[in-house]
Write a protein that holds these residues in place. Structure first.
Motif, PDB file in Angstrom:
ATOM      1  N   PHE A 106       0.853  -1.179   0.000  1.00 27.74           N
ATOM      2  CA  PHE A 106       0.000   0.000   0.000  1.00 27.74           C
ATOM      3  C   PHE A 106       0.893   1.235   0.000  1.00 27.74           C
ATOM      4  CE2 PHE A 106       1.123  -0.619   4.372  1.00 27.74           C
ATOM      5  CZ  PHE A 106       1.281   0.657   4.889  1.00 27.74           C
ATOM      6  N   ALA A 107       0.263   2.373  -0.156  1.00 28.40           N
ATOM      7  CA  ALA A 107       0.927   3.670   0.003  1.00 28.40           C
ATOM      8  C   ALA A 107      -0.107   4.629   0.566  1.00 28.40           C
ATOM      9  CB  ALA A 107       1.460   4.176  -1.329  1.00 28.40           C
ATOM     10  N   LEU A 108       0.356   5.598   1.340  1.00 25.11           N
ATOM     11  CA  LEU A 108      -0.528   6.637   1.865  1.00 25.11           C
ATOM     12  C   LEU A 108       0.293   7.850   2.254  1.00 25.11           C
ATOM     13  CD1 LEU A 108      -0.248   6.832   5.202  1.00 25.11           C
ATOM     14  CD2 LEU A 108      -1.738   4.884   5.125  1.00 25.11           C
ATOM     15  N   ASP A 109      -0.396   8.973   2.414  1.00 27.82           N
ATOM     16  CA  ASP A 109       0.237  10.193   2.893  1.00 27.82           C
ATOM     17  C   ASP A 109      -0.045  10.305   4.381  1.00 27.82           C
ATOM     18  OD1 ASP A 109       0.845  10.639   0.254  1.00 27.82           O
ATOM     19  OD2 ASP A 109      -0.676  12.191  -0.043  1.00 27.82           O
ATOM     20  N   ALA A 110       1.008  10.520   5.170  1.00 32.76           N
ATOM     21  CA  ALA A 110       0.890  10.665   6.618  1.00 32.76           C
ATOM     22  C   ALA A 110       1.543  11.978   7.027  1.00 32.76           C
ATOM     23  CB  ALA A 110       1.576   9.496   7.318  1.00 32.76           C
ATOM     24  N   ARG A 121     -11.674   3.535  14.722  1.00 35.45           N
ATOM     25  CA  ARG A 121     -12.422   3.599  13.467  1.00 35.45           C
ATOM     26  C   ARG A 121     -11.591   2.830  12.453  1.00 35.45           C
ATOM     27  NH1 ARG A 121     -13.095   9.167  10.183  1.00 35.45           N
ATOM     28  NH2 ARG A 121     -14.246   8.373   8.390  1.00 35.45           N
ATOM     29  N   ALA A 122     -12.172   1.821  11.859  1.00 33.13           N
ATOM     30  CA  ALA A 122     -11.445   0.973  10.908  1.00 33.13           C
ATOM     31  C   ALA A 122     -12.120   1.013   9.550  1.00 33.13           C
ATOM     32  CB  ALA A 122     -11.395  -0.462  11.411  1.00 33.13           C
ATOM     33  N   VAL A 123     -11.287   1.059   8.516  1.00 33.84           N
ATOM     34  CA  VAL A 123     -11.770   0.928   7.145  1.00 33.84           C
ATOM     35  C   VAL A 123     -11.075  -0.305   6.576  1.00 33.84           C
ATOM     36  CG1 VAL A 123     -11.983   2.004   4.886  1.00 33.84           C
ATOM     37  CG2 VAL A 123     -12.070   3.426   6.940  1.00 33.84           C
ATOM     38  N   LEU A 124     -11.866  -1.275   6.148  1.00 33.07           N
ATOM     39  CA  LEU A 124     -11.373  -2.579   5.700  1.00 33.07           C
ATOM     40  C   LEU A 124     -11.497  -2.661   4.186  1.00 33.07           C
ATOM     41  CD1 LEU A 124     -13.350  -4.526   8.437  1.00 33.07           C
ATOM     42  CD2 LEU A 124     -11.065  -3.509   8.627  1.00 33.07           C
ATOM     43  N   VAL A 125     -10.356  -2.824   3.520  1.00 31.41           N
ATOM     44  CA  VAL A 125     -10.298  -2.768   2.065  1.00 31.41           C
ATOM     45  C   VAL A 125      -9.952  -4.145   1.510  1.00 31.41           C
ATOM     46  CG1 VAL A 125      -9.260  -1.593   0.088  1.00 31.41           C
ATOM     47  CG2 VAL A 125      -9.423  -0.407   2.291  1.00 31.41           C
ATOM     48  N   PRO A 126     -10.873  -4.792   0.788  1.00 30.06           N
ATOM     49  CA  PRO A 126     -10.576  -6.110   0.237  1.00 30.06           C
ATOM     50  C   PRO A 126      -9.494  -6.038  -0.834  1.00 30.06           C
ATOM     51  CG  PRO A 126     -12.710  -5.354  -0.528  1.00 30.06           C
ATOM     52  CD  PRO A 126     -12.204  -4.326   0.431  1.00 30.06           C
ATOM     53  N   GLY A 127      -8.728  -7.124  -0.940  1.00 27.38           N
ATOM     54  CA  GLY A 127      -7.671  -7.201  -1.941  1.00 27.38           C
ATOM     55  C   GLY A 127      -7.576  -8.591  -2.529  1.00 27.38           C
ATOM     56  N   GLY A 152      -6.468 -11.275   0.550  1.00 26.20           N
ATOM     57  CA  GLY A 152      -6.961 -10.922   1.874  1.00 26.20           C
ATOM     58  C   GLY A 152      -7.515  -9.512   1.871  1.00 26.20           C
ATOM     59  N   PHE A 153      -7.228  -8.773   2.944  1.00 25.21           N
ATOM     60  CA  PHE A 153      -7.686  -7.386   3.009  1.00 25.21           C
ATOM     61  C   PHE A 153      -6.746  -6.569   3.867  1.00 25.21           C
ATOM     62  CE2 PHE A 153      -9.652  -9.369   6.672  1.00 25.21           C
ATOM     63  CZ  PHE A 153      -9.705  -8.393   7.652  1.00 25.21           C
ATOM     64  N   LEU A 154      -6.780  -5.256   3.639  1.00 21.70           N
ATOM     65  CA  LEU A 154      -6.012  -4.306   4.433  1.00 21.70           C
ATOM     66  C   LEU A 154      -6.968  -3.586   5.369  1.00 21.70           C
ATOM     67  CD1 LEU A 154      -3.827  -2.928   1.548  1.00 21.70           C
ATOM     68  CD2 LEU A 154      -2.946  -4.080   3.571  1.00 21.70           C
ATOM     69  N   VAL A 163      -3.635   3.951  -1.113  1.00 26.99           N
ATOM     70  CA  VAL A 163      -3.643   3.207  -2.368  1.00 26.99           C
ATOM     71  C   VAL A 163      -3.208   1.768  -2.060  1.00 26.99           C
ATOM     72  CG1 VAL A 163      -2.684   2.997  -4.689  1.00 26.99           C
ATOM     73  CG2 VAL A 163      -3.045   5.259  -3.695  1.00 26.99           C
ATOM     74  N   PRO A 164      -4.169   0.838  -1.988  1.00 23.58           N
ATOM     75  CA  PRO A 164      -3.792  -0.562  -1.780  1.00 23.58           C
ATOM     76  C   PRO A 164      -3.262  -1.168  -3.073  1.00 23.58           C
ATOM     77  CG  PRO A 164      -6.168  -0.356  -1.955  1.00 23.58           C
ATOM     78  CD  PRO A 164      -5.594   1.030  -2.048  1.00 23.58           C
ATOM     79  N   SER A 165      -2.240  -1.993  -2.976  1.00 23.33           N
ATOM     80  CA  SER A 165      -1.732  -2.619  -4.186  1.00 23.33           C
ATOM     81  C   SER A 165      -1.875  -4.132  -4.129  1.00 23.33           C
ATOM     82  CB  SER A 165      -0.266  -2.234  -4.417  1.00 23.33           C
ATOM     83  OG  SER A 165       0.517  -2.610  -3.319  1.00 23.33           O
ATOM     84  N   ARG A 166      -2.487  -4.630  -3.099  1.00 21.36           N
ATOM     85  CA  ARG A 166      -2.698  -6.076  -2.965  1.00 21.36           C
ATOM     86  C   ARG A 166      -4.050  -6.435  -3.521  1.00 21.36           C
ATOM     87  NH1 ARG A 166       0.622  -8.713   0.895  1.00 21.36           N
ATOM     88  NH2 ARG A 166       2.101  -7.269   1.698  1.00 21.36           N
TER      89      ARG A 166
END
Length: 172
Positions: free
Chosen positions: A34-38, A133-139, A142-144, A169-172
């Motif tokens: 994945f990638a993200l801005d922190a 607070r969780a956001v679950l992103v399927p891939g 599995g999932f992120l 941005v998930p890449s899985r």
């Protein structure tokens, strides 16, 4: 020849990722899952074991420095949770979880939920309860889970979480 050079320069400019917002830095772990801005001034802990990929701690100032966290976990075959629905069901067992809702994230349909949990470790022994607070992103494998946690009774860094989620941005 000039047209070819100009076309090449335009193509290169268009293929780059957008620059992070001011005060933020682009983060991608070594496994490129994945990638993200922190926020650039938040601390990061990487891959501390199991499903954990990275956790960002902040803000550095205020009444409770570094008490908010934004973590990324990858759950795949053989891990604690087989699916986003399993994750949500496990959190619901405590009786302190809201019903999950669907939302888009990273170009995919994700599942979002909020819940209360007990904390050990990085938040310190004085903080025994937290909101999450969780956001679950399927891939593909599995999932992120993008999880924002803050101490019970504190004001969450909701805008920071939303900015990280918007750049996720998930890449899985």
């Amino acid at each position: 020849m000039r047209r070819l050079l100009l076309a090449g320069a335009l193509l290169a400019a268009c293929s780059r990722e957008p620059a992070p917002a001011p005060g933020s830095a682009r983060y991608a772990p070594a496994d490129r899952g994945f990638a993200l801005d922190a926020p650039a001034d938040w601390r990061v802990a990487e891959a501390s074991g199991g499903a954990h990929r990275a956790t960002f701690y902040g803000p550095p100032g205020g009444a409770k420095p570094f008490s908010d966290s934004i973590a990324v976990y990858h759950y795949g075959p053989g891990s604690s949770f087989a699916s986003p629905a399993d994750f949500a069901a496990a959190k619901a067992l405590s009786g302190r979880a809201a019903a999950p809702i669907k939302r888009p994230l990273g170009g995919r349909e994700a599942l979002e939920l909020t819940y209360e949990e007990r904390l050990d470790g990085p938040h310190g022994p004085a903080l025994s309860r937290a909101r999450a607070r969780a956001v679950l992103v399927p891939g593909k494998d599995g999932f992120l889970a993008l999880v924002h946690t803050w101490p019970d009774g504190a004001a969450p860094q909701a805008a920071v979480f939303e900015a990280a989620a918007a750049s996720f941005v998930p890449s899985r």
